[in-house]
Write a protein that holds these residues in place. Structure first.
Motif, PDB file in Angstrom:
ATOM      1  N   ALA A 124      -6.469  -6.945  -4.293  1.00 50.91           N
ATOM      2  CA  ALA A 124      -5.156  -7.122  -4.898  1.00 50.91           C
ATOM      3  C   ALA A 124      -4.050  -6.690  -3.934  1.00 50.91           C
ATOM      4  N   VAL A 125      -2.918  -7.369  -4.037  1.00 49.39           N
ATOM      5  CA  VAL A 125      -1.721  -7.033  -3.280  1.00 49.39           C
ATOM      6  C   VAL A 125      -0.653  -6.647  -4.286  1.00 49.39           C
ATOM      7  N   ARG A 126      -0.087  -5.472  -4.124  1.00 48.57           N
ATOM      8  CA  ARG A 126       0.861  -4.944  -5.112  1.00 48.57           C
ATOM      9  C   ARG A 126       2.298  -5.313  -4.732  1.00 48.57           C
ATOM     10  N   VAL A 127       2.998  -5.913  -5.701  1.00 52.30           N
ATOM     11  CA  VAL A 127       4.358  -6.398  -5.473  1.00 52.30           C
ATOM     12  C   VAL A 127       5.299  -5.764  -6.492  1.00 52.30           C
ATOM     13  N   THR A 128       6.399  -5.212  -6.003  1.00 53.82           N
ATOM     14  CA  THR A 128       7.438  -4.671  -6.871  1.00 53.82           C
ATOM     15  C   THR A 128       8.603  -5.650  -6.931  1.00 53.82           C
ATOM     16  N   VAL A 129       9.022  -5.954  -8.136  1.00 51.82           N
ATOM     17  CA  VAL A 129      10.114  -6.882  -8.407  1.00 51.82           C
ATOM     18  C   VAL A 129      11.367  -6.068  -8.725  1.00 51.82           C
ATOM     19  N   GLY A 130      12.400  -6.215  -7.891  1.00 47.23           N
ATOM     20  CA  GLY A 130      13.637  -5.487  -8.113  1.00 47.23           C
ATOM     21  C   GLY A 130      14.710  -6.396  -8.681  1.00 47.23           C
ATOM     22  N   GLN A 131      14.803  -6.464 -10.000  1.00 45.58           N
ATOM     23  CA  GLN A 131      15.825  -7.284 -10.655  1.00 45.58           C
ATOM     24  C   GLN A 131      17.105  -6.436 -10.752  1.00 45.58           C
ATOM     25  N   LEU A 132      17.948  -6.549  -9.743  1.00 37.58           N
ATOM     26  CA  LEU A 132      19.106  -5.682  -9.602  1.00 37.58           C
ATOM     27  C   LEU A 132      20.379  -6.373 -10.078  1.00 37.58           C
TER      28      LEU A 132
ATOM     29  N   ARG B 178      12.364   2.979  -3.180  1.00 36.20           N
ATOM     30  CA  ARG B 178      11.762   4.277  -3.512  1.00 36.20           C
ATOM     31  C   ARG B 178      10.753   4.113  -4.648  1.00 36.20           C
ATOM     32  N   THR B 179      11.129   3.320  -5.655  1.00 37.70           N
ATOM     33  CA  THR B 179      10.214   3.059  -6.771  1.00 37.70           C
ATOM     34  C   THR B 179       8.959   2.343  -6.277  1.00 37.70           C
ATOM     35  N   ALA B 180       9.144   1.357  -5.398  1.00 40.23           N
ATOM     36  CA  ALA B 180       8.002   0.635  -4.838  1.00 40.23           C
ATOM     37  C   ALA B 180       7.092   1.574  -4.057  1.00 40.23           C
ATOM     38  N   GLY B 181       7.693   2.491  -3.309  1.00 37.72           N
ATOM     39  CA  GLY B 181       6.890   3.452  -2.567  1.00 37.72           C
ATOM     40  C   GLY B 181       6.069   4.342  -3.478  1.00 37.72           C
ATOM     41  N   ARG B 182       6.690   4.818  -4.576  1.00 37.11           N
ATOM     42  CA  ARG B 182       5.943   5.653  -5.525  1.00 37.11           C
ATOM     43  C   ARG B 182       4.821   4.876  -6.194  1.00 37.11           C
ATOM     44  N   ALA B 183       5.027   3.575  -6.405  1.00 37.79           N
ATOM     45  CA  ALA B 183       3.995   2.735  -7.024  1.00 37.79           C
ATOM     46  C   ALA B 183       2.926   2.295  -6.034  1.00 37.79           C
ATOM     47  N   ARG B 184       3.098   2.696  -4.760  1.00 43.92           N
ATOM     48  CA  ARG B 184       2.192   2.290  -3.684  1.00 43.92           C
ATOM     49  C   ARG B 184       2.119   0.773  -3.545  1.00 43.92           C
ATOM     50  N   ALA B 185       3.296   0.142  -3.660  1.00 41.66           N
ATOM     51  CA  ALA B 185       3.384  -1.307  -3.513  1.00 41.66           C
ATOM     52  C   ALA B 185       3.253  -1.699  -2.041  1.00 41.66           C
ATOM     53  N   ASP B 186       2.808  -2.926  -1.834  1.00 45.46           N
ATOM     54  CA  ASP B 186       2.747  -3.499  -0.491  1.00 45.46           C
ATOM     55  C   ASP B 186       4.034  -4.237  -0.131  1.00 45.46           C
TER      56      ASP B 186
ATOM     57  N   ARG C  21       9.957  -3.664 -11.723  1.00 47.38           N
ATOM     58  CA  ARG C  21       8.602  -3.778 -12.286  1.00 47.38           C
ATOM     59  C   ARG C  21       7.613  -4.026 -11.153  1.00 47.38           C
ATOM     60  N   THR C  22       6.360  -3.678 -11.391  1.00 45.73           N
ATOM     61  CA  THR C  22       5.327  -3.843 -10.368  1.00 45.73           C
ATOM     62  C   THR C  22       4.125  -4.570 -10.939  1.00 45.73           C
ATOM     63  N   VAL C  23       3.554  -5.472 -10.149  1.00 43.01           N
ATOM     64  CA  VAL C  23       2.412  -6.276 -10.567  1.00 43.01           C
ATOM     65  C   VAL C  23       1.447  -6.403  -9.393  1.00 43.01           C
ATOM     66  N   ASP C  24       0.167  -6.568  -9.700  1.00 44.79           N
ATOM     67  CA  ASP C  24      -0.845  -6.811  -8.675  1.00 44.79           C
ATOM     68  C   ASP C  24      -1.185  -8.297  -8.629  1.00 44.79           C
ATOM     69  N   LEU C  25      -1.228  -8.857  -7.435  1.00 47.49           N
ATOM     70  CA  LEU C  25      -1.681 -10.231  -7.219  1.00 47.49           C
ATOM     71  C   LEU C  25      -3.102 -10.190  -6.680  1.00 47.49           C
ATOM     72  N   ASP C  26      -3.980 -10.958  -7.279  1.00 48.94           N
ATOM     73  CA  ASP C  26      -5.397 -10.940  -6.937  1.00 48.94           C
ATOM     74  C   ASP C  26      -5.712 -12.088  -5.988  1.00 48.94           C
TER      75      ASP C  26
END
Length: 281
Positions: A12-20, A38-46, A251-256
């Motif tokens: 999986a590849v972790r993606v954070t969506v920043g709807q700003l 910063r949020t993406a970093g805490r979520a360990r997003a790629d 928000r953060t989601v994993d892509l498989d």
């Protein structure tokens, strides 16, 4: 796709969506972008994806007054924070130096930058399809990017992310050109203008681009007045795995990656195609 609180389970590849929500206050916009990273970093997003015009936006039109160069504060901040948090970034901005219009008036360029997790600037996509539709005239202030520029594709944790932006979503050949260049995922930063049927178009087009290309789609909209928000992440089978409302959110989601390969094996439409994409002026 899945929403997972723990670390990404490879492949999986972790993606954070920043709807700003973005305005004309550049410093406030940089702070919002930094918070998303910063949020993406805490979520360990790629990868974190920010909307079109993330550096500065005016719903009345974006032009030279809101443009800044690639070595300006916005892109510099993205690069520094990407390296700090170890996360790649795709974000919309506005650059100076566009071709003047037919009357010789100077114009800017609507652009999307791609930064890798070490802070390196991987590439820049300059928007080809300007939003001269639904009563808007983006070409009054902006020059289009070259149609023959190489596709911008970013490698992140084993998946390839192809970049287009906003109005490009209405042109299926733009997405197909990225898939031909090896993209597994289509990334669409947008400031999708609100209006009758517009939110429906946004969703339907994102799903269609996913299905016809057997590619995941990460479509990230701006929140706020005059735009629809409603970011969504669509799987290669057309199933929507994440869908936001119109409020600012991260928000953060994993892509498989295995799911993508499986869908393409079951539905080999890319191999079965009979026409190629050709650029035209």
């Amino acid at each position: 796709m899945s929403l997972r609180p723990g670390p990404p389970q490879r492949p999986a590849v972790r993606v954070t969506v920043g709807q700003l929500e973005v305005g004309t206050d550049r410093e406030a916009n940089r702070l919002a972008a930094r918070d998303a990273l910063r949020t993406a970093g805490r979520a360990r997003a790629d990868l974190v994806v920010l909307p079109e015009y993330a550096s500065a936006y005016d719903r009345r039109g974006v032009g030279l007054d809101l443009a800044e160069p690639l070595d300006g504060p916005f892109v510099t901040t993205l690069r520094e924070d990407a390296a700090r948090h170890g996360v790649a970034v795709v974000a919309g901005t506005t650059l100076p130096g566009g071709e003047p219009d037919a009357d010789g008036r100077a114009r800017a360029v609507n652009a999307v930058v791609a930064v890798d997790a070490s802070g390196g600037l991987v590439g820049v996509y300059r928007k080809v399809h300007l939003y001269d539709a639904f009563g808007h005239r983006e070409s009054q202030h902006l020059a289009p990017g070259p149609v023959d520029a190489p596709p911008l594709v970013l490698d992140v944790a084993g998946l390839r992310f192809g970049v287009l932006t906003c109005y490009d979503l209405r042109f299926p050949e733009s997405a197909r050109r990225l898939v031909d260049a090896g993209a597994d995922v289509l990334v669409v930063p947008a400031a999708w203008a609100a209006g009758e049927l517009k939110a429906m178009h946004w969703r339907a087009l994102a799903v269609a681009r996913a299905i016809e290309n057997t590619a995941a789609v990460v479509a990230v909209g701006q929140a706020g007045a005059g735009v629809v928000g409603r970011s969504l992440v669509v799987g290669p089978d057309g199933v929507v795995g994440l869908e936001a409302d119109d409020a600012p959110q991260v928000r953060t989601v994993d892509l498989d990656a295995d799911e993508l390969r499986s869908v393409r094996e079951q539905n080999p439409s890319l191999r079965n195609r009979r026409y190629a994409v050709v650029a035209r002026d």
